[in-house]
Design a protein around this motif. Structure first.
Motif, PDB file in Angstrom:
ATOM      1  N   LYS A  26     -19.603  62.555  67.657  1.00  0.00           N
ATOM      2  CA  LYS A  26     -19.727  62.915  66.249  1.00  0.00           C
ATOM      3  C   LYS A  26     -21.153  62.605  65.800  1.00  0.00           C
ATOM      4  O   LYS A  26     -21.502  61.434  65.616  1.00  0.00           O
ATOM      5  CB  LYS A  26     -18.724  62.126  65.405  1.00  0.00           C
ATOM      6  N   ASP A  67     -14.040  72.729  66.296  1.00  0.00           N
ATOM      7  CA  ASP A  67     -12.801  71.941  66.227  1.00  0.00           C
ATOM      8  C   ASP A  67     -11.623  72.604  66.922  1.00  0.00           C
ATOM      9  O   ASP A  67     -10.461  72.337  66.603  1.00  0.00           O
ATOM     10  CB  ASP A  67     -12.439  71.615  64.771  1.00  0.00           C
ATOM     11  N   LYS A 110     -15.833  68.601  62.869  1.00  0.00           N
ATOM     12  CA  LYS A 110     -15.548  67.171  62.885  1.00  0.00           C
ATOM     13  C   LYS A 110     -16.226  66.487  64.060  1.00  0.00           C
ATOM     14  O   LYS A 110     -16.621  65.324  63.972  1.00  0.00           O
ATOM     15  CB  LYS A 110     -14.032  66.942  62.957  1.00  0.00           C
ATOM     16  N   LYS A 111     -16.331  67.206  65.179  1.00  0.00           N
ATOM     17  CA  LYS A 111     -16.964  66.646  66.366  1.00  0.00           C
ATOM     18  C   LYS A 111     -17.575  67.766  67.192  1.00  0.00           C
ATOM     19  O   LYS A 111     -17.234  68.942  67.025  1.00  0.00           O
ATOM     20  CB  LYS A 111     -15.957  65.856  67.204  1.00  0.00           C
TER      21      LYS A 111
END
Length: 355
Positions: A26, A67, A110-111
């Motif tokens: 992240k 995601d 998100k990552k």
């Protein structure tokens, strides 16, 4: 004894090996804010990633920042399909190479997921070397980006073969001990942190063929499919119990099963995926069934998980022999045709850690 045939499983020589490593991180707010926009940030990561891949001899790598969960499958043609929740990568490790990135313009995920696909021949024999290359690439990427964000690294390996291969005429086999990944890597000078988790499991699928529907037509005549799914569930778990297999799952709700260690992930589901968490250190029976009485699926999914105690000094060969015996018994109960149908078994080994 290590040389005992019961500690080896004899797998057809035409079995397919596969390995991929998924690294997730992240990017910090501070790092992202140093760019004009998220697209510039991702473009920088992609450039540095693929440069490091070239330098370290990694030729099939994908950066994913949308995601969606990457799923890999063998295919003679290379292509990628996307659903709402998944990215399906089809490829043949002997031939296919690619450096590609995927994200939705202007949207911060998100990552960031980095998917490293092993290429070439003898993937299992070269697994530790491939892992070393990925470790070096991730280290170089951190240095080149000037970040200290931790990567969550998951190494996935599996063997896929037709349990009925001998009946179809392929009689040549190779004996595997199926040693766990940590000692295998340690012996090949690939350093894995002492704090890591491993997971070993088997999956197999049974398609809902016309023959199977005809055979169990009397269980499919009601307005819902409770009788049929209950029958399959009972026969599967009974077969597992007979072979003293205590961790297993049956999925027939249209979702793809994902197996996880309960120390890291809890069971969950979305519209496409069913996450199954098992406590592999427990000797308690853990049977899980997820089916939809209102839906007759195209494929019945089965999962068998190895407990920590199934990892003998010589490997998982004895466990796998037990699983094969259970599957053969179930296939006889369901009267599957070994000549006309492939019963593909996948033996999975995972190791994960933070670095």
């Amino acid at each position: 004894m290590a040389s005992s045939s019961s500690n080896r499983v004899y797998i057809p020589t035409n079995a397919r090996n596969n390995q991929y490593i998924l690294a997730e991180f992240k990017p910090s707010d501070e790092f992202v804010s140093s760019f004009d926009n998220i697209d510039s940030c991702y473009e920088r990561i992609a450039r540095k990633l693929f440069l490091a891949c070239e330098e370290n001899g990694l030729y099939n790598v994908h950066m994913i920042a949308n995601d969606k969960l990457p799923i890999t499958r063998f295919h003679e043609e290379s292509y990628c399909l996307q659903t709402e929740k998944q990215m399906l990568f089809f490829y043949n490790p002997k031939y296919h190479e690619a450096h590609k990135f995927y994200w939705q313009q202007g949207v911060r995920a998100k990552k960031v997921r980095l998917l490293f696909l092993a290429t070439g021949d003898e993937l299992r024999a070269n697994a530790a070397n491939f892992h070393n290359k990925v470790q070096k690439t991730l280290h170089d990427l951190k240095v080149n980006l000037g970040v200290e964000d931790a990567f969550k690294i998951r190494d996935h390996q599996h063997l896929t073969y037709d349990l009925f291969a001998r009946v179809k005429g392929h009689k040549e086999t190779y004996g595997y001990k199926l040693r766990s990944l940590y000692p295998r890597y340690e012996a090949r000078k690939c350093e894995i942190p002492a704090e890591h988790t491993e997971m070993t499991y088997v999956t197999f699928n049974i398609p809902m063929t016309r023959a199977l529907k005809t055979q169990f037509q009397h269980l499919l005549e009601d307005e819902h499919y409770t009788q049929f799914y209950s029958f399959i569930e009972d026969k599967f778990f009974s077969a597992c119990g007979y072979k003293q297999i205590s961790q297993a799952a049956f999925i027939a709700d249209g979702r793809l099963p994902l197996v996880r260690n309960s120390k890291i992930d809890k069971s969950a589901q979305n519209s496409e995926l069913q996450k199954l968490s098992f406590d592999i250190c427990s000797e308690e029976t853990q049977y899980k069934a997820h089916w939809d009485k209102n839906q007759l699926v195209d494929t019945l999914h089965f999962v068998v998980v190895a407990k920590a105690s199934d990892n003998k000094d010589v490997g998982y060969g004895k466990f796998m022999n037990n699983v094969e015996s259970m599957i053969r018994g179930l296939s006889q109960t369901l009267e599957l045709s070994a000549q006309r149908q492939a019963l593909n078994v996948r033996f999975f080994q995972h190791i994960s850690y933070n670095a």
